[in-house]
Design a protein around this motif. Structure first.
Motif, short mmCIF file in Angstrom:
data_model
loop_
_atom_site.label_atom_id
_atom_site.label_comp_id
_atom_site.label_asym_id
_atom_site.label_seq_id
_atom_site.Cartn_x
_atom_site.Cartn_y
_atom_site.Cartn_z
N ALA A 187 0.82 -1.21 0.00
CA ALA A 187 0.00 0.00 0.00
C ALA A 187 0.86 1.26 0.00
N TYR A 188 2.09 1.16 0.50
CA TYR A 188 2.92 2.34 0.64
C TYR A 188 3.89 2.55 -0.53
N ALA A 189 3.86 1.68 -1.52
CA ALA A 189 4.82 1.77 -2.61
C ALA A 189 4.73 3.10 -3.35
N VAL A 190 3.51 3.54 -3.64
CA VAL A 190 3.34 4.80 -4.37
C VAL A 190 3.86 5.96 -3.53
N LYS A 191 3.55 5.94 -2.22
CA LYS A 191 4.02 7.01 -1.35
C LYS A 191 5.54 7.05 -1.28
N ILE A 192 6.14 5.87 -1.18
CA ILE A 192 7.60 5.80 -1.12
C ILE A 192 8.20 6.34 -2.42
N TYR A 193 7.60 5.94 -3.54
CA TYR A 193 8.11 6.41 -4.83
C TYR A 193 7.96 7.93 -4.95
N LYS A 194 6.79 8.46 -4.51
CA LYS A 194 6.58 9.91 -4.61
C LYS A 194 7.55 10.68 -3.73
N THR A 195 7.94 10.09 -2.62
CA THR A 195 8.86 10.77 -1.70
C THR A 195 10.30 10.72 -2.20
N TYR A 196 10.74 9.56 -2.67
CA TYR A 196 12.14 9.37 -3.02
C TYR A 196 12.42 9.26 -4.51
N GLY A 197 11.35 9.10 -5.33
CA GLY A 197 11.55 8.99 -6.76
C GLY A 197 12.37 7.76 -7.13
N ASN A 198 13.24 7.92 -8.12
CA ASN A 198 14.04 6.78 -8.59
C ASN A 198 15.08 6.32 -7.56
N GLU A 199 15.23 7.11 -6.49
CA GLU A 199 16.17 6.75 -5.43
C GLU A 199 15.52 5.89 -4.35
N ALA A 200 14.27 5.51 -4.55
CA ALA A 200 13.50 4.86 -3.49
C ALA A 200 14.20 3.64 -2.91
N ILE A 201 14.60 2.71 -3.77
CA ILE A 201 15.17 1.47 -3.26
C ILE A 201 16.49 1.74 -2.55
N ARG A 202 17.31 2.64 -3.09
CA ARG A 202 18.59 2.96 -2.44
C ARG A 202 18.36 3.59 -1.07
N GLN A 203 17.43 4.53 -1.00
CA GLN A 203 17.17 5.21 0.27
C GLN A 203 16.68 4.23 1.33
N VAL A 204 15.76 3.36 0.93
CA VAL A 204 15.20 2.39 1.88
C VAL A 204 16.27 1.40 2.33
N THR A 205 17.11 0.99 1.41
CA THR A 205 18.16 0.02 1.74
C THR A 205 19.18 0.62 2.70
N ASN A 226 18.84 3.24 4.85
CA ASN A 226 18.31 3.51 6.19
C ASN A 226 16.79 3.34 6.17
N PRO A 227 16.32 2.12 6.39
CA PRO A 227 14.87 1.89 6.35
C PRO A 227 14.10 2.66 7.41
N TYR A 228 14.76 3.05 8.49
CA TYR A 228 14.06 3.74 9.57
C TYR A 228 13.64 5.16 9.21
N ARG A 229 14.24 5.69 8.15
CA ARG A 229 13.84 7.02 7.74
C ARG A 229 12.40 7.03 7.22
N LEU A 230 11.90 5.87 6.79
CA LEU A 230 10.52 5.79 6.33
C LEU A 230 9.55 6.25 7.41
N SER A 231 9.85 5.92 8.67
CA SER A 231 8.92 6.23 9.75
C SER A 231 8.83 7.72 10.03
N THR A 232 9.84 8.49 9.63
CA THR A 232 9.79 9.95 9.83
C THR A 232 9.46 10.69 8.55
N ASP A 233 9.75 10.10 7.40
CA ASP A 233 9.55 10.80 6.13
C ASP A 233 8.16 10.61 5.54
N ILE A 234 7.51 9.48 5.83
CA ILE A 234 6.27 9.14 5.13
C ILE A 234 5.16 8.85 6.12
N TRP A 235 4.07 9.62 6.03
CA TRP A 235 2.93 9.41 6.91
C TRP A 235 2.33 8.04 6.63
N GLY A 236 1.99 7.34 7.70
CA GLY A 236 1.36 6.04 7.56
C GLY A 236 2.33 4.88 7.70
#
Length: 738
Positions: free
Chosen positions: A173-191, A193-203
């Motif tokens: 459910a959060y894939a679109v939100k992650i992509y909108k936040t990080y763009g093409n860098e999504a997978i690199r950013q998540v890999t 520091n996955p904990y940044r998701l909890s502060t960067d993306i609501w939900g």
């Protein structure tokens, strides 16, 4: 493992939370490697059932799935998916379904058919390599080509993100939100520091980020995990209303929650203090914004209280009150007169009282007094509904706090603050019990020093949804003048709603004798399931027929809990089915939203200026643009990816009803709600009803709620902060209630 290749014909079910999918697939025998007889596994229509976790699929999409065969007791032979990958469809029919499924925003079934009819099996190659050729299709404009081109690129990246997330056991459910936040860098950013998701993306909270991190092999004792966990515990406590958490309690909870070496918690906390995320004040640990907001409230109250003013004479005020009474046909009682006098002589004032005690009439008098002598008055309330009601009863314009402070969503800041204060001689805040620590600080710092500030509210209602208990702390601190309105007006005395609300507040059982001409009814229904049926009947038939009430605009079901047969979630499904059973709709996992549905905003979305608790109606669903138009005060447009902010609102929680009034409320009360059966919750629910209140449930549950006055105390430091800022300064008065 067996491998199947084929085309998705339809999605029977797909969960947004887990990605679990049940789909019907048409297999391509020549491309399958399987030990099963495909013909035998297929149903009469030639389709196979596949189940398991998949990225978001669209009918017409080709997939290759690896897994094994199982036999379901009820549904028969199924293919259980272990791994999957998408393959672009090759047939014209498959491409038509694929493109027309909502895959690309702005490209619906009709336009997809036009394009495929023109290019046939070469369609996807054209979109991928020579999209400008789409202009060859009659009816496809340049603007549409640009939309298709960007949409095609975006969906490719989203598919990659989805595959990555599902591969690490996280919600699609959060894939679109992650992509909108990080763009093409999504997978690199998540890999990284996955904990940044909890502060960067609501939900996406800590638990989801932690699940990804564990799958990526992050050590449980990693400092990043410990710090994110501490922050999560503090944020969870803030969601429960606490402004701070005692140090020892925080350490103990974090150790149990994170299951780490106890020494890691103080170390992680120290790092968060250095990073200015957390602030420690002796034994108290705060999220930094909450600490500064609480201190800011105390400083600003002191600033306003310190302003010396010469109060007008008592005779002069009495003369103005006489004019108001004559012109408005109002007769103020002794308590209201005291409040009006105090408003003229004091810089800060709190006015509190229950239903029927004349708070709004009192505000009318104060507004009239100040405007009569040439003062500028501004009225504010925490919600749009409360502001609208305040405007209607006072005849003066009232705004939400965010609108009054000219919030700018572009920069996420208020236009009115300590550097650009409100142009007003008096600021009146209604429904003050709803206002949390952060918002109260934002309002107070924008009130100029020479102005007066008046808080109006019912201190016995539930406290704010956000952190703090500001109105009660202000009153209990003893450093702000208070007028308590206790006398119930004659007209209100005729209302069973008002009288029963006061009974409940005193710890007495309400009068449950139903009267034909009454406005309060109790329906004894022991079975919660039958109670839900009765609620549906009341909404669809009895109340509209007997009282002329509109089920959408006039009747609000309010319930203590979310779960269970009589909770928010199940009641919403039942009421949606009876009140809005058909029409244009969209499926979001296991829930369906329809045009005409009543919906509730569950978070503050500053970009759209819609706020937690706002109720609206779905006006239009556009599957081509993948947008939903919803009318709140204004019409607001949501993308499909933002719809997790909304829930159905035929039934809402008592907390979400704060600050609103409805012509009629229906309140279920059952022992299954035991944990939430509290006196202030019942009192708050009853005071939401303007003309009719119906309680359905059991006398036992009602008695439990009335007797339970054990309000959960919140950790707040405002009383001490007010004492330190104001102390016993001359001119600050104690409780002034007559």
């Amino acid at each position: 493992m067996d491998i199947l290749t084929g085309t998705i014909e339809r999605i029977t079910y797909q969960s947004e939370e887990t990605g679990y999918t049940v789909a019907r697939m048409r297999a391509e025998p020549d491309a399958c490697r399987t030990t099963e007889n495909l013909a035998r596994a297929s149903t009469r229509d030639g389709l196979l059932t596949i189940t398991g976790e998949l990225a978001k699929m669209a009918p017409g999409e080709r997939v290759e799935v690896a897994g094994y065969w199982v036999t379901h007791k009820q549904y028969g032979k199924q293919f259980k998916i272990v791994d999957s990958k998408t393959i672009q469809p090759t047939s014209a029919d498959g491409i038509r379904k694929y493109l027309g499924s909502g895959l690309i925003k702005g490209l619906g079934p009709a336009k997809a058919a036009m394009i495929v009819d023109h290019f046939g099996e070469d369609t996807l190659t054209v979109i991928e390599k020579t999209p400008n050729r789409l202009s060859e299709v009659k009816g496809i404009a340049r603007k549409t080509i640009a939309v298709i081109r960007s949409g095609w690129e975006e969906q490719k990246h989203i598919q990659e993100v989805m595959q990555f997330l599902i591969g690490h056991n996280v919600s699609m459910a959060y894939a679109v939100k992650i992509y909108k936040t990080y763009g093409n860098e999504a997978i690199r950013q998540v890999t990284e520091n996955p904990y940044r998701l909890s502060t960067d993306i609501w939900g996406i909270g800590f638990k989801t980020a932690d699940k990804i991190a564990m799958n990526l092999g992050v050590d449980p004792g990693d400092p990043a995990r410990v710090q994110a966990g501490i922050r999560y515990v503090l944020e969870t406590q803030a969601d429960d209303g606490h402004v701070y958490v005692p140090f020892e309690a925080l350490v103990e909870e974090c150790i149990g929650f994170l299951d780490v070496d106890p020494a890691a918690i103080p170390t992680g906390l120290e790092a968060l203090v250095k990073a200015e995320v957390v602030l420690r004040d002796d034994d108290r640990v705060y999220l930094q914004p909450l600490y500064y907001a609480e201190q800011g409230i105390a400083r600003n109250i002191a600033r306003l209280a310190d302003h010396r003013r010469t109060p007008p004479s008592t005779g002069r005020i009495d003369e103005h009150i006489g004019h108001i009474e004559k012109e408005r046909g109002i007769v103020f009682n002794r308590e209201q007169r005291e409040a009006i006098h105090t408003s003229a002589s004091q810089s800060v004032l709190a006015i509190t009282g229950g239903p029927g005690t004349g708070k709004t009439t009192c505000v009318q008098g104060i507004v009239y007094l100040f405007t009569r002598v040439g003062g500028k008055v501004l009225l504010a309330a925490p919600t749009g509904r409360a502001a609208k009601r305040l405007s209607e009863v006072t005849g003066a314009e009232a705004k939400t706090i965010h609108r009054l402070l000219e919030f700018n969503p572009g920069v996420m800041e208020f236009g009115r603050d300590q550097d650009n204060r409100l142009e007003a001689d008096l600021v009146i805040l209604d429904e003050s019990s709803m206002v949390d620590t952060v918002l109260m600080n934002a309002l107070l710092r924008a009130v100029k020093t020479s102005a007066r500030f008046i808080m109006v509210g019912d201190v016995d209602q539930l406290p704010s949804v956000g952190a703090g208990n500001v109105l009660r702390d202000m009153i209990d601190a003893g450093h702000v003048p208070v007028v308590r309105l206790t006398e119930i007006f004659r007209q209100a005395l005729e209302s069973s709603i008002v009288m029963n609300a006061h009974r409940v507040n005193r710890g007495e059982m309400p009068d449950t004798k139903n009267r034909n001409e009454g406005d309060f009814f109790f329906i004894n229904e022991p079975d919660p399931s039958a109670g839900a049926d009765r609620i549906a009947e009341l909404c669809t038939d009895r109340l509209p027929r007997s009282y002329g009430l509109d089920p959408f605009n006039d009747i609000q079901v309010i319930t203590p809990m979310y779960r269970g047969d009589i909770g928010v979630d199940q009641l919403n499904l039942k009421l949606q089915q009876v009140l809005n059973p058909s029409g244009s709709s969209l499926q979001r996992g296991d829930r369906e939203l329809r045009e005409g549905d009543k919906v509730l905003q569950t978070r503050n979305n500053y970009g759209k200026m819609t706020f937690n608790g706002d109720i609206g109606r779905i006006r239009q669903i556009d599957p081509d643009a993948q947008t939903v138009d919803i009318s709140f005060q204004d019409t607001v447009r949501y993308d499909y990816g933002e719809l997790d902010e909304l829930i159905l609102a035929y039934a809402i929680s008592v907390h979400k009803s704060q600050g609103s009034e409805y012509p009629a409320i229906i309140l279920p009360l059952y022992s299954t709600h035991y944990i939430m059966l509290q006196r202030n919750l019942l009192y708050t629910a009853l005071t939401r009803a303007r003309a009719l209140a119906v309680i359905i449930g059991t006398p036992k549950a009602l008695a439990i709620a009335v007797k339970n006055n054990q309000v959960v105390e919140r950790y707040t430091g405002l009383r001490e902060a007010l004492g330190a800022s104001i102390g016993d300064r001359t001119g600050v008065l104690p409780d002034l209630s007559p």
